[in-house]
Write a protein that holds these residues in place. Structure first.
Motif, PDB file in Angstrom:
ATOM      1  N   ASN A 197       0.837  -1.191   0.000  1.00 50.56           N
ATOM      2  CA  ASN A 197       0.000   0.000   0.000  1.00 50.56           C
ATOM      3  C   ASN A 197       0.877   1.249   0.000  1.00 50.56           C
ATOM      4  O   ASN A 197       2.100   1.170   0.015  1.00 50.56           O
ATOM      5  CB  ASN A 197      -0.924   0.008   1.217  1.00 50.56           C
ATOM      6  N   TYR A 198       0.246   2.403  -0.014  1.00 54.52           N
ATOM      7  CA  TYR A 198       0.976   3.659   0.004  1.00 54.52           C
ATOM      8  C   TYR A 198       0.571   4.468   1.229  1.00 54.52           C
ATOM      9  O   TYR A 198      -0.437   4.194   1.883  1.00 54.52           O
ATOM     10  CB  TYR A 198       0.745   4.463  -1.274  1.00 54.52           C
ATOM     11  N   LEU A 248     -10.059  18.049   5.654  1.00 55.98           N
ATOM     12  CA  LEU A 248      -9.439  17.423   4.503  1.00 55.98           C
ATOM     13  C   LEU A 248      -8.171  18.186   4.154  1.00 55.98           C
ATOM     14  O   LEU A 248      -8.174  19.415   4.069  1.00 55.98           O
ATOM     15  CB  LEU A 248     -10.393  17.426   3.300  1.00 55.98           C
ATOM     16  N   ALA A 249      -7.084  17.454   3.974  1.00 53.43           N
ATOM     17  CA  ALA A 249      -5.801  18.090   3.694  1.00 53.43           C
ATOM     18  C   ALA A 249      -5.857  18.815   2.357  1.00 53.43           C
ATOM     19  O   ALA A 249      -6.394  18.304   1.367  1.00 53.43           O
ATOM     20  CB  ALA A 249      -4.680  17.062   3.691  1.00 53.43           C
ATOM     21  N   ALA A 250      -5.279  20.006   2.302  1.00 51.89           N
ATOM     22  CA  ALA A 250      -5.275  20.794   1.067  1.00 51.89           C
ATOM     23  C   ALA A 250      -4.355  20.194   0.018  1.00 51.89           C
ATOM     24  O   ALA A 250      -4.602  20.320  -1.182  1.00 51.89           O
ATOM     25  CB  ALA A 250      -4.856  22.229   1.373  1.00 51.89           C
ATOM     26  N   LYS A 251      -3.279  19.552   0.425  1.00 51.07           N
ATOM     27  CA  LYS A 251      -2.342  18.916  -0.499  1.00 51.07           C
ATOM     28  C   LYS A 251      -1.815  17.650   0.153  1.00 51.07           C
ATOM     29  O   LYS A 251      -1.410  17.667   1.324  1.00 51.07           O
ATOM     30  CB  LYS A 251      -1.194  19.863  -0.855  1.00 51.07           C
ATOM     31  N   VAL A 252      -1.836  16.546  -0.603  1.00 48.07           N
ATOM     32  CA  VAL A 252      -1.449  15.243  -0.057  1.00 48.07           C
ATOM     33  C   VAL A 252      -0.422  14.598  -0.976  1.00 48.07           C
ATOM     34  O   VAL A 252      -0.634  14.481  -2.187  1.00 48.07           O
ATOM     35  CB  VAL A 252      -2.672  14.301   0.097  1.00 48.07           C
ATOM     36  N   LEU A 253       0.701  14.192  -0.389  1.00 48.99           N
ATOM     37  CA  LEU A 253       1.725  13.433  -1.101  1.00 48.99           C
ATOM     38  C   LEU A 253       1.442  11.954  -0.937  1.00 48.99           C
ATOM     39  O   LEU A 253       1.286  11.460   0.184  1.00 48.99           O
ATOM     40  CB  LEU A 253       3.114  13.773  -0.554  1.00 48.99           C
ATOM     41  N   ARG A 254       1.338  11.232  -2.065  1.00 48.49           N
ATOM     42  CA  ARG A 254       1.187   9.774  -2.015  1.00 48.49           C
ATOM     43  C   ARG A 254       2.578   9.149  -2.096  1.00 48.49           C
ATOM     44  O   ARG A 254       3.257   9.275  -3.115  1.00 48.49           O
ATOM     45  CB  ARG A 254       0.338   9.265  -3.180  1.00 48.49           C
ATOM     46  N   TYR A 255       2.996   8.503  -1.009  1.00 52.49           N
ATOM     47  CA  TYR A 255       4.336   7.912  -0.956  1.00 52.49           C
ATOM     48  C   TYR A 255       4.227   6.391  -0.859  1.00 52.49           C
ATOM     49  O   TYR A 255       3.489   5.865  -0.028  1.00 52.49           O
ATOM     50  CB  TYR A 255       5.125   8.452   0.238  1.00 52.49           C
ATOM     51  N   PHE A 256       4.981   5.707  -1.709  1.00 49.56           N
ATOM     52  CA  PHE A 256       4.973   4.245  -1.768  1.00 49.56           C
ATOM     53  C   PHE A 256       6.269   3.740  -1.148  1.00 49.56           C
ATOM     54  O   PHE A 256       7.346   3.900  -1.745  1.00 49.56           O
ATOM     55  CB  PHE A 256       4.859   3.773  -3.220  1.00 49.56           C
ATOM     56  N   PRO A 257       6.222   3.151   0.051  1.00 46.27           N
ATOM     57  CA  PRO A 257       7.451   2.722   0.733  1.00 46.27           C
ATOM     58  C   PRO A 257       8.300   1.815  -0.148  1.00 46.27           C
ATOM     59  O   PRO A 257       7.791   0.927  -0.838  1.00 46.27           O
ATOM     60  CB  PRO A 257       6.930   1.985   1.965  1.00 46.27           C
ATOM     61  N   LEU A 258       9.603   2.040  -0.103  1.00 46.06           N
ATOM     62  CA  LEU A 258      10.521   1.357  -1.017  1.00 46.06           C
ATOM     63  C   LEU A 258      10.957  -0.004  -0.502  1.00 46.06           C
ATOM     64  O   LEU A 258      11.083  -0.957  -1.286  1.00 46.06           O
ATOM     65  CB  LEU A 258      11.745   2.251  -1.254  1.00 46.06           C
ATOM     66  N   SER A 317      11.500  -2.302 -18.840  1.00 48.83           N
ATOM     67  CA  SER A 317      10.079  -2.561 -19.064  1.00 48.83           C
ATOM     68  C   SER A 317       9.264  -1.806 -18.016  1.00 48.83           C
ATOM     69  O   SER A 317       9.689  -1.671 -16.856  1.00 48.83           O
ATOM     70  CB  SER A 317       9.792  -4.064 -18.978  1.00 48.83           C
ATOM     71  N   HIS A 318       8.098  -1.304 -18.416  1.00 51.38           N
ATOM     72  CA  HIS A 318       7.305  -0.498 -17.486  1.00 51.38           C
ATOM     73  C   HIS A 318       6.853  -1.310 -16.277  1.00 51.38           C
ATOM     74  O   HIS A 318       6.573  -0.748 -15.216  1.00 51.38           O
ATOM     75  CB  HIS A 318       6.089   0.095 -18.208  1.00 51.38           C
ATOM     76  N   THR A 319       6.783  -2.643 -16.402  1.00 52.07           N
ATOM     77  CA  THR A 319       6.381  -3.467 -15.270  1.00 52.07           C
ATOM     78  C   THR A 319       7.463  -3.540 -14.204  1.00 52.07           C
ATOM     79  O   THR A 319       7.188  -3.948 -13.073  1.00 52.07           O
ATOM     80  CB  THR A 319       6.039  -4.880 -15.746  1.00 52.07           C
ATOM     81  N   SER A 320       8.704  -3.166 -14.550  1.00 48.06           N
ATOM     82  CA  SER A 320       9.797  -3.204 -13.578  1.00 48.06           C
ATOM     83  C   SER A 320      10.001  -1.869 -12.886  1.00 48.06           C
ATOM     84  O   SER A 320      10.748  -1.803 -11.909  1.00 48.06           O
ATOM     85  CB  SER A 320      11.102  -3.623 -14.273  1.00 48.06           C
ATOM     86  N   PHE A 321       9.369  -0.805 -13.374  1.00 48.91           N
ATOM     87  CA  PHE A 321       9.522   0.500 -12.729  1.00 48.91           C
ATOM     88  C   PHE A 321       8.818   0.494 -11.375  1.00 48.91           C
ATOM     89  O   PHE A 321       7.734  -0.070 -11.224  1.00 48.91           O
ATOM     90  CB  PHE A 321       8.940   1.613 -13.589  1.00 48.91           C
ATOM     91  N   ILE A 322       9.442   1.118 -10.403  1.00 46.27           N
ATOM     92  CA  ILE A 322       8.884   1.207  -9.057  1.00 46.27           C
ATOM     93  C   ILE A 322       8.399   2.639  -8.848  1.00 46.27           C
ATOM     94  O   ILE A 322       9.203   3.580  -8.837  1.00 46.27           O
ATOM     95  CB  ILE A 322       9.933   0.835  -7.995  1.00 46.27           C
ATOM     96  N   LEU A 323       7.097   2.809  -8.697  1.00 46.43           N
ATOM     97  CA  LEU A 323       6.543   4.131  -8.422  1.00 46.43           C
ATOM     98  C   LEU A 323       6.849   4.490  -6.977  1.00 46.43           C
ATOM     99  O   LEU A 323       6.412   3.799  -6.053  1.00 46.43           O
ATOM    100  CB  LEU A 323       5.035   4.146  -8.680  1.00 46.43           C
ATOM    101  N   SER A 324       7.604   5.556  -6.771  1.00 46.44           N
ATOM    102  CA  SER A 324       8.030   5.937  -5.429  1.00 46.44           C
ATOM    103  C   SER A 324       7.071   6.928  -4.784  1.00 46.44           C
ATOM    104  O   SER A 324       6.766   6.811  -3.596  1.00 46.44           O
ATOM    105  CB  SER A 324       9.430   6.536  -5.484  1.00 46.44           C
ATOM    106  N   MET A 325       6.609   7.913  -5.547  1.00 46.19           N
ATOM    107  CA  MET A 325       5.691   8.905  -4.983  1.00 46.19           C
ATOM    108  C   MET A 325       4.972   9.630  -6.117  1.00 46.19           C
ATOM    109  O   MET A 325       5.424   9.611  -7.266  1.00 46.19           O
ATOM    110  CB  MET A 325       6.436   9.914  -4.104  1.00 46.19           C
ATOM    111  N   ILE A 326       3.868  10.248  -5.767  1.00 47.42           N
ATOM    112  CA  ILE A 326       3.122  11.105  -6.689  1.00 47.42           C
ATOM    113  C   ILE A 326       3.020  12.469  -6.029  1.00 47.42           C
ATOM    114  O   ILE A 326       2.305  12.646  -5.038  1.00 47.42           O
ATOM    115  CB  ILE A 326       1.728  10.539  -6.994  1.00 47.42           C
ATOM    116  N   ILE A 327       3.746  13.438  -6.585  1.00 45.62           N
ATOM    117  CA  ILE A 327       3.747  14.799  -6.053  1.00 45.62           C
ATOM    118  C   ILE A 327       2.552  15.535  -6.651  1.00 45.62           C
ATOM    119  O   ILE A 327       2.437  15.656  -7.871  1.00 45.62           O
ATOM    120  CB  ILE A 327       5.050  15.521  -6.397  1.00 45.62           C
TER     121      ILE A 327
END
Length: 596
Positions: A213-214, A254-264, A358-368
């Motif tokens: 999860n994130y 509700l937070a005005a801005k939220v960082l979605r962080y995906f633990p590495l 390959s895009h399946t190997s990329f690790i999404l770390s965060m969404i700013i």
């Protein structure tokens, strides 16, 4: 399996029978969908073809004579599978189905516990119940139930398998939650006995039990800070600019801005729970480079220099080398031209090149989050990632399923990848002035064109050999000869000495009268000291920032195409007129303009 038919004539019965057996075997063990790797010489095992096409190719041309071990078509995996079935039959344990394997990967700690008690298999429910130190397993039992419960009587899909496949279609096709809920309502109406989830929300709750999860981290709307640690519970406003943490005029906070962080760490550990992926993570050492050509970052000078400086890290090939890439994009496509979010990806370079890119190997770390890009304040959002990278430099206990052992996995960030403005954001170097080149650093002589107010750079002749004729050519360039040597290549320590005294406050709280607050010792060309210098090895890295030239070329091509097609919103007609004026001016002064 008999392979003597390979050397038989293609018009013989033995060759035809053997070819059919090979196709049966390949499509059973090595197929992706309805295709396999074609051994036809022109396809070279690189193209995936259907059965009819492969059969036509191998009847038109002979089967490769030296291809007697069918690894690309699943022979090795099939042999290992048959051996494992014999082991399971002897031990009385039944082999798992794919969903059970997925659940076992999600709960990797149970596999580690199984290895500690000497079992090379996942724990069963009784063994888990006997271990009182494992805590609450309600989520695990619910997942086991969903993974073993058929969708309806006689169905080949379990409830969990169907939900995952349906959610995959939703993501690939870009369906909204409302559309998926309507589809689920239709399916429930058509198949009353089937155990469909009542909504997409409930389906997500089931999928979330698989793990990975994130985290949601509240951020200041003006990019000043993240609400981490004690600030998460104690602060309701930014401590730098005083902006409220919450959205205005909302009954619920509700937070005005939220960082979605995906633990590495759990994502890197998950790479070693699959036997095949765990073995691929050692590819950069197991597969030698025999011809000396550069096909992978491990063949480059930066990789080899890192190994020399940190020999204890390179001793274990399972230690992970990462690259970081980021760029902004508009998630609403053309619906909103001003909104931009910034995903940050990590690329594990241990894998072979045809897998790691390959895009399946990329690790999404965060969404700013948007609406505008973070700019120089991107370091604020990179804080949790850098903190986790510092912990991974010391290592984390991980189970290697390919070798059936625990080891101390370490990870290092080798470099970043971005376009030119992104390089300025990540490194802190100002790319909008006459000293925009990060390689030349301060050793450059820019030229400002007065009429078009654009910078051009005339130092390119410095990189030519000393006896090159262009060095003495005055007419075709700026009217001067070029006697300078190429600029010195600066090390990470040299860069660190330039930025070590920089101390700025990020966000809008750092802006006063349109200027950034700086210390007196700070060079004017640097905007900040990059947060990556907090990593203990970043200063010694041979290569820290890379330019993505394919990305840059694509942007230039888009600008030209939109201009030729007269796209009003994306046209560059104005800049073409600027180029024309610059060209006239540079022609009068004998200057070759190259900065546009």
């Amino acid at each position: 399996m008999d392979k003597s038919w390979i050397s038989k004539p293609r018009n013989s019965i033995n060759y035809s029978i053997g070819l059919n057996k090979f196709l049966d075997f390949a499509f059973k063990n090595g197929a992706v969908g309805d295709t396999i790797r074609c051994p036809y010489p022109k396809c070279g095992f690189m193209k995936w073809q259907t059965r009819d096409i492969v059969e036509d190719h191998l009847l038109y041309k002979p089967f490769p004579q030296n291809y007697v071990i069918w690894d690309p078509h699943g022979e090795k995996e099939a042999l290992e599978s048959s051996q494992m079935e014999d082991v399971f039959q002897d031990s009385g344990v039944q082999p798992q189905n794919p969903m059970e394997m997925m659940m076992n990967d999600a709960f990797e700690q149970y596999r580690q516990h199984a290895s500690n008690i000497g079992a090379s298999r996942p724990l069963n429910e009784n063994e888990i119940l006997n271990d009182e130190s494992r805590g609450d397993y309600n989520g695990f039992y619910e997942l086991l139930n969903d993974g073993s419960q058929t969708l309806y009587e006689g169905s080949k899909y379990t409830k969990l398998e169907f939900i995952i496949k349906l959610y995959y279609i939703k993501v690939v096709c870009g369906l909204s939650d409302k559309a998926m809920t309507m589809i689920l309502d239709l399916l429930k109406d058509a198949f009353e006995e089937a155990k469909f989830p009542p909504s997409v929300y409930e389906a997500k709750k089931i999928i979330n039990k698989l793990g990975l999860n994130y985290k949601k981290i509240d951020a200041c709307p003006k990019h000043c800070m993240l609400y981490l640690g004690d600030d998460e519970k104690s602060l309701d406003a930014c401590k730098h600019c005083g902006t409220s943490r919450w959205k205005p005029k909302k009954k619920k906070k509700l937070a005005a801005k939220v960082l979605r962080y995906f633990p590495l760490k759990p994502r890197l550990q998950r790479l070693f729970t699959c036997c095949k992926t765990a073995k691929d993570m050692r590819w950069h050492v197991l597969e030698n480079n025999k011809d000396g050509l550069m096909r992978h970052p491990r063949d480059g000078e930066a990789w080899k220099t890192f190994d020399l400086i940190h020999p204890e890290f390179s001793l274990d090939p399972r230690n992970v080398r990462l690259g970081l890439a980021t760029d902004g994009f508009n998630p609403a496509r053309t619906l909103s031209s001003s909104y931009s979010i910034w995903p940050v990806f990590l690329i594990p370079y241990n894998l072979p090149p045809w897998i790691c890119m390959s895009h399946t190997s990329f690790i999404l770390s965060m969404i700013i989050p948007g609406k505008q890009g973070p700019g120089n304040n991107i370091d604020v959002y990179l804080q949790p990632l850098v903190e986790e990278l510092r912990e991974l430099w010391n290592g984390v206990d991980t189970y290697d399923s390919s070798l059936n052992e625990n080891f101390r996995m370490r990870a290092a960030l080798m470099w970043t990848i971005s376009d030119f403005p992104g390089l300025g954001m990540l490194s802190g170097w100002n790319t909008h002035t006459g000293l925009a080149c990060p390689t030349c650093n301060f050793d450059a002589e820019p030229c400002r064109l007065k009429n078009c107010k654009k910078w051009c750079f005339m130092g390119h002749r410095r990189f030519l050999s000393r006896n090159h004729k262009f060095r003495l050519n005055r007419v075709r360039f700026n009217g001067n000869t070029e006697e300078r040597n190429p600029p010195l290549k600066l090390s990470g320590s040299d860069i660190f000495r330039q930025v070590e005294h920089i101390n700025i406050t990020f966000g809008s709280g750092a802006i006063q009268n349109g200027t950034i607050k700086r210390s007196r010792q700070e060079p004017a060309q640097w905007n900040k000291k990059s947060i990556f210098f907090e990593l203990p090895y970043w200063e010694s890295n041979f290569l820290r920032h890379n330019l993505d030239f394919m990305h840059i070329e694509k942007n230039v091509c888009d600008n030209l195409m939109y201009t030729l097609l007269h796209e009003k919103d994306k046209s560059r007609c104005y800049w073409l007129s600027v180029r024309a004026r610059a060209l006239r001016e540079s022609t009068m002064h004998g200057i070759g303009c190259c900065s546009f």
